[in-house]
Motif scaffolding. Structure first.
Motif, PDB file in Angstrom:
ATOM      1  N   LEU A  63     -29.814  22.970  10.240  1.00 32.71           N
ATOM      2  CA  LEU A  63     -31.126  22.754   9.630  1.00 32.71           C
ATOM      3  C   LEU A  63     -31.079  21.605   8.630  1.00 32.71           C
ATOM      4  O   LEU A  63     -31.971  20.751   8.609  1.00 32.71           O
ATOM      5  N   VAL A  64     -30.041  21.551   7.808  1.00 31.27           N
ATOM      6  CA  VAL A  64     -29.911  20.459   6.834  1.00 31.27           C
ATOM      7  C   VAL A  64     -29.818  19.124   7.568  1.00 31.27           C
ATOM      8  O   VAL A  64     -30.485  18.153   7.195  1.00 31.27           O
ATOM      9  N   LEU A  65     -29.043  19.063   8.638  1.00 32.73           N
ATOM     10  CA  LEU A  65     -28.928  17.822   9.410  1.00 32.73           C
ATOM     11  C   LEU A  65     -30.274  17.448  10.028  1.00 32.73           C
ATOM     12  O   LEU A  65     -30.669  16.277  10.006  1.00 32.73           O
ATOM     13  N   ARG A  66     -30.990  18.432  10.559  1.00 27.94           N
ATOM     14  CA  ARG A  66     -32.335  18.174  11.112  1.00 27.94           C
ATOM     15  C   ARG A  66     -33.261  17.579  10.053  1.00 27.94           C
ATOM     16  O   ARG A  66     -33.988  16.621  10.312  1.00 27.94           O
ATOM     17  N   MET A  67     -33.248  18.170   8.869  1.00 31.72           N
ATOM     18  CA  MET A  67     -34.132  17.699   7.794  1.00 31.72           C
ATOM     19  C   MET A  67     -33.779  16.272   7.387  1.00 31.72           C
ATOM     20  O   MET A  67     -34.665  15.461   7.155  1.00 31.72           O
ATOM     21  N   ILE A  68     -32.496  15.998   7.303  1.00 30.92           N
ATOM     22  CA  ILE A  68     -32.079  14.648   6.919  1.00 30.92           C
ATOM     23  C   ILE A  68     -32.535  13.625   7.950  1.00 30.92           C
ATOM     24  O   ILE A  68     -32.968  12.529   7.601  1.00 30.92           O
ATOM     25  N   TRP A  69     -32.466  13.974   9.228  1.00 31.77           N
ATOM     26  CA  TRP A  69     -32.869  13.045  10.278  1.00 31.77           C
ATOM     27  C   TRP A  69     -34.367  13.065  10.557  1.00 31.77           C
ATOM     28  O   TRP A  69     -34.845  12.324  11.413  1.00 31.77           O
ATOM     29  N   SER A  70     -35.132  13.897   9.844  1.00 30.88           N
ATOM     30  CA  SER A  70     -36.571  13.966  10.095  1.00 30.88           C
ATOM     31  C   SER A  70     -37.299  12.702   9.641  1.00 30.88           C
ATOM     32  O   SER A  70     -38.466  12.494   9.953  1.00 30.88           O
ATOM     33  N   SER A  71     -36.601  11.864   8.901  1.00 33.98           N
ATOM     34  CA  SER A  71     -37.111  10.539   8.528  1.00 33.98           C
ATOM     35  C   SER A  71     -35.890   9.681   8.224  1.00 33.98           C
ATOM     36  O   SER A  71     -34.775  10.168   8.266  1.00 33.98           O
ATOM     37  N   HIS A  72     -36.118   8.439   7.923  1.00 38.08           N
ATOM     38  CA  HIS A  72     -35.003   7.571   7.531  1.00 38.08           C
ATOM     39  C   HIS A  72     -34.999   7.364   6.022  1.00 38.08           C
ATOM     40  O   HIS A  72     -34.366   6.457   5.517  1.00 38.08           O
ATOM     41  N   LYS A  73     -35.723   8.227   5.333  1.00 41.87           N
ATOM     42  CA  LYS A  73     -35.738   8.196   3.880  1.00 41.87           C
ATOM     43  C   LYS A  73     -34.640   9.130   3.388  1.00 41.87           C
ATOM     44  O   LYS A  73     -34.618  10.310   3.742  1.00 41.87           O
ATOM     45  N   PRO A  74     -33.706   8.624   2.607  1.00 41.41           N
ATOM     46  CA  PRO A  74     -32.647   9.489   2.083  1.00 41.41           C
ATOM     47  C   PRO A  74     -33.232  10.657   1.288  1.00 41.41           C
ATOM     48  O   PRO A  74     -34.217  10.501   0.572  1.00 41.41           O
ATOM     49  N   LEU A  75     -32.615  11.816   1.454  1.00 38.60           N
ATOM     50  CA  LEU A  75     -33.092  13.021   0.782  1.00 38.60           C
ATOM     51  C   LEU A  75     -32.029  13.545  -0.168  1.00 38.60           C
ATOM     52  O   LEU A  75     -30.848  13.583   0.175  1.00 38.60           O
ATOM     53  N   GLY A  76     -32.470  13.976  -1.336  1.00 40.24           N
ATOM     54  CA  GLY A  76     -31.580  14.617  -2.281  1.00 40.24           C
ATOM     55  C   GLY A  76     -31.444  16.095  -1.962  1.00 40.24           C
ATOM     56  O   GLY A  76     -32.271  16.666  -1.232  1.00 40.24           O
ATOM     57  N   ALA A  77     -30.434  16.719  -2.492  1.00 40.29           N
ATOM     58  CA  ALA A  77     -30.202  18.144  -2.235  1.00 40.29           C
ATOM     59  C   ALA A  77     -31.422  18.976  -2.619  1.00 40.29           C
ATOM     60  O   ALA A  77     -31.804  19.895  -1.882  1.00 40.29           O
ATOM     61  N   TYR A  78     -32.047  18.654  -3.735  1.00 41.65           N
ATOM     62  CA  TYR A  78     -33.195  19.437  -4.185  1.00 41.65           C
ATOM     63  C   TYR A  78     -34.423  19.223  -3.298  1.00 41.65           C
ATOM     64  O   TYR A  78     -35.297  20.080  -3.249  1.00 41.65           O
ATOM     65  N   ASP A  79     -34.478  18.106  -2.568  1.00 47.91           N
ATOM     66  CA  ASP A  79     -35.564  17.887  -1.608  1.00 47.91           C
ATOM     67  C   ASP A  79     -35.466  18.857  -0.440  1.00 47.91           C
ATOM     68  O   ASP A  79     -36.466  19.160   0.215  1.00 47.91           O
ATOM     69  N   LEU A  80     -34.259  19.325  -0.160  1.00 50.68           N
ATOM     70  CA  LEU A  80     -34.012  20.184   0.993  1.00 50.68           C
ATOM     71  C   LEU A  80     -34.262  21.662   0.703  1.00 50.68           C
ATOM     72  O   LEU A  80     -34.481  22.455   1.622  1.00 50.68           O
ATOM     73  N   LEU A  81     -34.227  22.055  -0.557  1.00 55.75           N
ATOM     74  CA  LEU A  81     -34.312  23.472  -0.929  1.00 55.75           C
ATOM     75  C   LEU A  81     -35.574  24.180  -0.430  1.00 55.75           C
ATOM     76  O   LEU A  81     -35.479  25.293   0.111  1.00 55.75           O
ATOM     77  N   PRO A  82     -36.774  23.596  -0.564  1.00 56.15           N
ATOM     78  CA  PRO A  82     -37.968  24.318  -0.091  1.00 56.15           C
ATOM     79  C   PRO A  82     -37.925  24.612   1.415  1.00 56.15           C
ATOM     80  O   PRO A  82     -38.326  25.696   1.842  1.00 56.15           O
ATOM     81  N   SER A 112     -31.815  29.524  -0.812  1.00 60.79           N
ATOM     82  CA  SER A 112     -32.187  28.169  -1.223  1.00 60.79           C
ATOM     83  C   SER A 112     -31.597  27.790  -2.572  1.00 60.79           C
ATOM     84  O   SER A 112     -32.154  26.966  -3.289  1.00 60.79           O
ATOM     85  N   ALA A 113     -30.445  28.367  -2.907  1.00 61.65           N
ATOM     86  CA  ALA A 113     -29.767  27.998  -4.144  1.00 61.65           C
ATOM     87  C   ALA A 113     -29.058  26.652  -3.943  1.00 61.65           C
ATOM     88  O   ALA A 113     -28.570  26.365  -2.851  1.00 61.65           O
ATOM     89  N   PRO A 114     -29.004  25.818  -4.981  1.00 58.45           N
ATOM     90  CA  PRO A 114     -28.350  24.508  -4.848  1.00 58.45           C
ATOM     91  C   PRO A 114     -26.944  24.559  -4.249  1.00 58.45           C
ATOM     92  O   PRO A 114     -26.630  23.720  -3.390  1.00 58.45           O
ATOM     93  N   PRO A 115     -26.076  25.498  -4.632  1.00 61.43           N
ATOM     94  CA  PRO A 115     -24.736  25.492  -4.030  1.00 61.43           C
ATOM     95  C   PRO A 115     -24.753  25.618  -2.495  1.00 61.43           C
ATOM     96  O   PRO A 115     -23.903  25.047  -1.817  1.00 61.43           O
ATOM     97  N   THR A 116     -25.735  26.325  -1.966  1.00 61.16           N
ATOM     98  CA  THR A 116     -25.840  26.492  -0.513  1.00 61.16           C
ATOM     99  C   THR A 116     -26.070  25.146   0.161  1.00 61.16           C
ATOM    100  O   THR A 116     -25.403  24.798   1.129  1.00 61.16           O
ATOM    101  N   VAL A 117     -27.020  24.386  -0.354  1.00 58.55           N
ATOM    102  CA  VAL A 117     -27.319  23.091   0.259  1.00 58.55           C
ATOM    103  C   VAL A 117     -26.180  22.107   0.015  1.00 58.55           C
ATOM    104  O   VAL A 117     -25.835  21.318   0.894  1.00 58.55           O
ATOM    105  N   TYR A 118     -25.564  22.157  -1.164  1.00 61.51           N
ATOM    106  CA  TYR A 118     -24.452  21.250  -1.439  1.00 61.51           C
ATOM    107  C   TYR A 118     -23.260  21.521  -0.521  1.00 61.51           C
ATOM    108  O   TYR A 118     -22.588  20.592  -0.085  1.00 61.51           O
TER     109      TYR A 118
END
Length: 172
Positions: free
Chosen positions: A42-61, A70-76
């Protein structure tokens, strides 16, 4: 202006990008006997959903919406795994992550980043690599990790700026 590259076309369908990234990720994980867990995918999908770099906190929602912790350590942890396998790059200047265009082989990251739309485009350049290696040798320096981030304006934003300037110069 150069020919249009889909990376800098802000409104193209990213499904092809996502599909290619997931195919590569599954193959790399299988070859290296690693697990592409649902959260990592899912994280890889979200990152490739655009070519705009995403921060970890952008992925949490999105993680929360998908029912994951959706805790920060999970995404990190997911980002660290993807980075270790070469599936994503971290852009230090933005403190964000972008999908790797060439995950099959280890390489240095060289990126053009548009200051306006935040799109990032990875390039591979043996000329850049050679120049950095040559200078490092001359200095007796040992390169351990390298990411080159070049900020500027992409062709699409340049065109939009030009149209805006023309409109302002010749208002109707």
């Amino acid at each position: 202006m150069s020919k249009k590259n889909p990376t800098f076309i802000c409104h193209h369908d990213h499904q092809h990008c996502i599909d290619d990234a997931l195919t590569s990720a599954k193959r790399i994980c299988k070859d290296r006997q690693q697990r592409l867990t649902p959260i990592r995918e899912l994280v890889l999908r979200m990152i490739w959903s655009s070519h705009k770099p995403l921060g970890a906190y952008d992925l949490l929602p999105s993680l929360a919406n998908a029912g994951f912790n959706s805790a920060p350590p999970t995404v990190y942890r997911a980002l660290e795994f993807l980075q270790e396998l070469g599936l994503v790059h971290r852009l230090a200047s933005l403190n964000a992550f972008v999908g790797c265009a060439h995950p099959e082989k280890a390489h240095s990251g060289h990126f053009f980043i548009c200051k306006q739309c935040q799109q990032a485009h990875e390039i591979t350049s043996s000329d850049v690599n050679l120049a950095l290696e040559t200078h490092a040798q001359q200095l007796g320096f040992s390169i351990e990790q390298e990411t080159v981030e070049i900020l500027g304006t992409c062709p699409e934003c340049q065109l939009a700026n030009q149209k805006s300037e023309e409109h302002n110069a010749n208002p109707s």
